[in-house]
Design a protein around this motif. Structure first.
Motif, PDB file in Angstrom:
ATOM      1  N   GLY A 155       0.814  -1.214   0.000  1.00 42.10           N
ATOM      2  CA  GLY A 155       0.000   0.000   0.000  1.00 42.10           C
ATOM      3  C   GLY A 155       0.843   1.257   0.000  1.00 42.10           C
ATOM      4  O   GLY A 155       0.547   2.221  -0.717  1.00 42.10           O
ATOM      5  N   LEU A 156       1.905   1.267   0.810  1.00 44.44           N
ATOM      6  CA  LEU A 156       2.783   2.438   0.843  1.00 44.44           C
ATOM      7  C   LEU A 156       3.506   2.637  -0.478  1.00 44.44           C
ATOM      8  O   LEU A 156       3.672   3.774  -0.934  1.00 44.44           O
ATOM      9  CB  LEU A 156       3.783   2.305   1.983  1.00 44.44           C
ATOM     10  CG  LEU A 156       3.243   2.564   3.388  1.00 44.44           C
ATOM     11  CD1 LEU A 156       4.323   2.295   4.431  1.00 44.44           C
ATOM     12  CD2 LEU A 156       2.734   3.976   3.508  1.00 44.44           C
ATOM     13  N   SER A 157       3.941   1.562  -1.096  1.00 50.13           N
ATOM     14  CA  SER A 157       4.620   1.707  -2.384  1.00 50.13           C
ATOM     15  C   SER A 157       3.658   2.225  -3.448  1.00 50.13           C
ATOM     16  O   SER A 157       4.040   3.022  -4.309  1.00 50.13           O
ATOM     17  CB  SER A 157       5.234   0.386  -2.825  1.00 50.13           C
ATOM     18  OG  SER A 157       4.228  -0.558  -3.163  1.00 50.13           O
ATOM     19  N   ILE A 194       3.197   6.017  -2.622  1.00 47.50           N
ATOM     20  CA  ILE A 194       4.387   6.791  -2.960  1.00 47.50           C
ATOM     21  C   ILE A 194       4.532   6.921  -4.473  1.00 47.50           C
ATOM     22  O   ILE A 194       4.823   7.998  -4.991  1.00 47.50           O
ATOM     23  CB  ILE A 194       5.642   6.159  -2.327  1.00 47.50           C
ATOM     24  CG1 ILE A 194       5.601   6.347  -0.808  1.00 47.50           C
ATOM     25  CG2 ILE A 194       6.917   6.752  -2.905  1.00 47.50           C
ATOM     26  CD1 ILE A 194       6.663   5.569  -0.067  1.00 47.50           C
ATOM     27  N   SER A 195       4.304   5.827  -5.200  1.00 40.99           N
ATOM     28  CA  SER A 195       4.433   5.898  -6.660  1.00 40.99           C
ATOM     29  C   SER A 195       3.311   6.739  -7.276  1.00 40.99           C
ATOM     30  O   SER A 195       3.471   7.276  -8.370  1.00 40.99           O
ATOM     31  CB  SER A 195       4.433   4.504  -7.267  1.00 40.99           C
ATOM     32  OG  SER A 195       3.174   3.881  -7.093  1.00 40.99           O
ATOM     33  N   PHE A 196       2.189   6.885  -6.580  1.00 37.14           N
ATOM     34  CA  PHE A 196       1.093   7.722  -7.076  1.00 37.14           C
ATOM     35  C   PHE A 196       1.464   9.202  -7.021  1.00 37.14           C
ATOM     36  O   PHE A 196       1.070   9.980  -7.890  1.00 37.14           O
ATOM     37  CB  PHE A 196      -0.170   7.455  -6.255  1.00 37.14           C
ATOM     38  CG  PHE A 196      -1.379   8.194  -6.718  1.00 37.14           C
ATOM     39  CD1 PHE A 196      -2.025   7.840  -7.894  1.00 37.14           C
ATOM     40  CD2 PHE A 196      -1.879   9.255  -5.989  1.00 37.14           C
ATOM     41  CE1 PHE A 196      -3.141   8.524  -8.326  1.00 37.14           C
ATOM     42  CE2 PHE A 196      -2.995   9.948  -6.406  1.00 37.14           C
ATOM     43  CZ  PHE A 196      -3.627   9.579  -7.575  1.00 37.14           C
ATOM     44  N   PHE A 197       2.232   9.590  -5.996  1.00 37.19           N
ATOM     45  CA  PHE A 197       2.579  10.998  -5.827  1.00 37.19           C
ATOM     46  C   PHE A 197       3.923  11.389  -6.437  1.00 37.19           C
ATOM     47  O   PHE A 197       4.267  12.566  -6.446  1.00 37.19           O
ATOM     48  CB  PHE A 197       2.566  11.364  -4.337  1.00 37.19           C
ATOM     49  CG  PHE A 197       1.184  11.360  -3.762  1.00 37.19           C
ATOM     50  CD1 PHE A 197       0.253  12.316  -4.144  1.00 37.19           C
ATOM     51  CD2 PHE A 197       0.806  10.402  -2.849  1.00 37.19           C
ATOM     52  CE1 PHE A 197      -1.024  12.315  -3.616  1.00 37.19           C
ATOM     53  CE2 PHE A 197      -0.467  10.392  -2.316  1.00 37.19           C
ATOM     54  CZ  PHE A 197      -1.397  11.346  -2.703  1.00 37.19           C
ATOM     55  N   HIS A 242       5.442   9.430 -13.448  1.00 38.91           N
ATOM     56  CA  HIS A 242       4.696   8.167 -13.470  1.00 38.91           C
ATOM     57  C   HIS A 242       5.573   6.941 -13.248  1.00 38.91           C
ATOM     58  O   HIS A 242       5.555   5.988 -14.010  1.00 38.91           O
ATOM     59  CB  HIS A 242       3.920   8.029 -14.775  1.00 38.91           C
ATOM     60  CG  HIS A 242       2.964   9.147 -14.984  1.00 38.91           C
ATOM     61  ND1 HIS A 242       1.828   9.307 -14.222  1.00 38.91           N
ATOM     62  CD2 HIS A 242       2.979  10.204 -15.845  1.00 38.91           C
ATOM     63  CE1 HIS A 242       1.184  10.385 -14.613  1.00 38.91           C
ATOM     64  NE2 HIS A 242       1.860  10.955 -15.593  1.00 38.91           N
ATOM     65  N   ILE A 243       6.361   6.989 -12.201  1.00 37.93           N
ATOM     66  CA  ILE A 243       7.164   5.830 -11.802  1.00 37.93           C
ATOM     67  C   ILE A 243       6.276   4.927 -10.958  1.00 37.93           C
ATOM     68  O   ILE A 243       5.685   5.359  -9.973  1.00 37.93           O
ATOM     69  CB  ILE A 243       8.415   6.265 -11.009  1.00 37.93           C
ATOM     70  CG1 ILE A 243       9.288   7.152 -11.870  1.00 37.93           C
ATOM     71  CG2 ILE A 243       9.176   5.056 -10.509  1.00 37.93           C
ATOM     72  CD1 ILE A 243      10.443   7.783 -11.121  1.00 37.93           C
ATOM     73  N   HIS A 244       6.165   3.673 -11.338  1.00 33.49           N
ATOM     74  CA  HIS A 244       5.274   2.748 -10.640  1.00 33.49           C
ATOM     75  C   HIS A 244       6.076   1.647  -9.952  1.00 33.49           C
ATOM     76  O   HIS A 244       7.049   1.135 -10.505  1.00 33.49           O
ATOM     77  CB  HIS A 244       4.290   2.108 -11.620  1.00 33.49           C
ATOM     78  CG  HIS A 244       3.392   3.095 -12.271  1.00 33.49           C
ATOM     79  ND1 HIS A 244       2.349   3.698 -11.603  1.00 33.49           N
ATOM     80  CD2 HIS A 244       3.369   3.604 -13.520  1.00 33.49           C
ATOM     81  CE1 HIS A 244       1.730   4.524 -12.409  1.00 33.49           C
ATOM     82  NE2 HIS A 244       2.335   4.487 -13.600  1.00 33.49           N
ATOM     83  N   ALA A 245       5.638   1.299  -8.760  1.00 36.59           N
ATOM     84  CA  ALA A 245       6.233   0.168  -8.045  1.00 36.59           C
ATOM     85  C   ALA A 245       5.553  -1.109  -8.542  1.00 36.59           C
ATOM     86  O   ALA A 245       4.329  -1.201  -8.588  1.00 36.59           O
ATOM     87  CB  ALA A 245       6.026   0.316  -6.548  1.00 36.59           C
ATOM     88  N   ILE A 246       6.359  -2.068  -8.929  1.00 36.46           N
ATOM     89  CA  ILE A 246       5.822  -3.329  -9.426  1.00 36.46           C
ATOM     90  C   ILE A 246       6.068  -4.397  -8.367  1.00 36.46           C
ATOM     91  O   ILE A 246       7.206  -4.687  -8.004  1.00 36.46           O
ATOM     92  CB  ILE A 246       6.490  -3.729 -10.755  1.00 36.46           C
ATOM     93  CG1 ILE A 246       6.219  -2.666 -11.808  1.00 36.46           C
ATOM     94  CG2 ILE A 246       6.001  -5.088 -11.203  1.00 36.46           C
ATOM     95  CD1 ILE A 246       6.961  -2.882 -13.096  1.00 36.46           C
ATOM     96  N   VAL A 247       4.984  -4.958  -7.867  1.00 37.39           N
ATOM     97  CA  VAL A 247       5.063  -6.010  -6.861  1.00 37.39           C
ATOM     98  C   VAL A 247       4.620  -7.307  -7.534  1.00 37.39           C
ATOM     99  O   VAL A 247       3.473  -7.447  -7.936  1.00 37.39           O
ATOM    100  CB  VAL A 247       4.173  -5.694  -5.644  1.00 37.39           C
ATOM    101  CG1 VAL A 247       4.266  -6.797  -4.616  1.00 37.39           C
ATOM    102  CG2 VAL A 247       4.565  -4.357  -5.040  1.00 37.39           C
TER     103      VAL A 247
END
Length: 80
Positions: A26-28, A31-34, A38-43
């Motif tokens: 959720g935190l990632s 953080i990637s939303f703000f 448009h850097i996205h965290a990929i889980v």
């Protein structure tokens, strides 16, 4: 007696691992939303398995070691 300690260690470790993973995911996402550009965290599922496996292994080992050592001691000597 030791099986109860093992069960407790497993339950605490698994629930803590799942809760920790969900909070981290959720935190990632937040953080990637703000972050600009448009850097996205990929889980991935592999990330989940690695985090969950390490968390479970550490939790079970460090849950069982003190319980095993305490079960070998005499209760009267511990209370003194």
């Amino acid at each position: 007696m030791l099986t109860g300690m093992l069960l407790e260690s497993i339950i605490l470790t698994v629930s803590g691992g799942i809760i920790g993973f969900l909070i981290g995911w959720g935190l990632s996402f937040l953080i990637s939303f703000f972050i600009p550009y448009h850097i996205h965290a990929i889980v991935t599922f592999g990330n989940f398995l690695l985090a969950f496996g390490v968390s479970s292994t550490v939790g079970i080992i460090f849950g069982l070691l003190p319980a095993t050592q305490a079960s070998k001691r005499n209760l009267i000597d511990i209370l003194r």
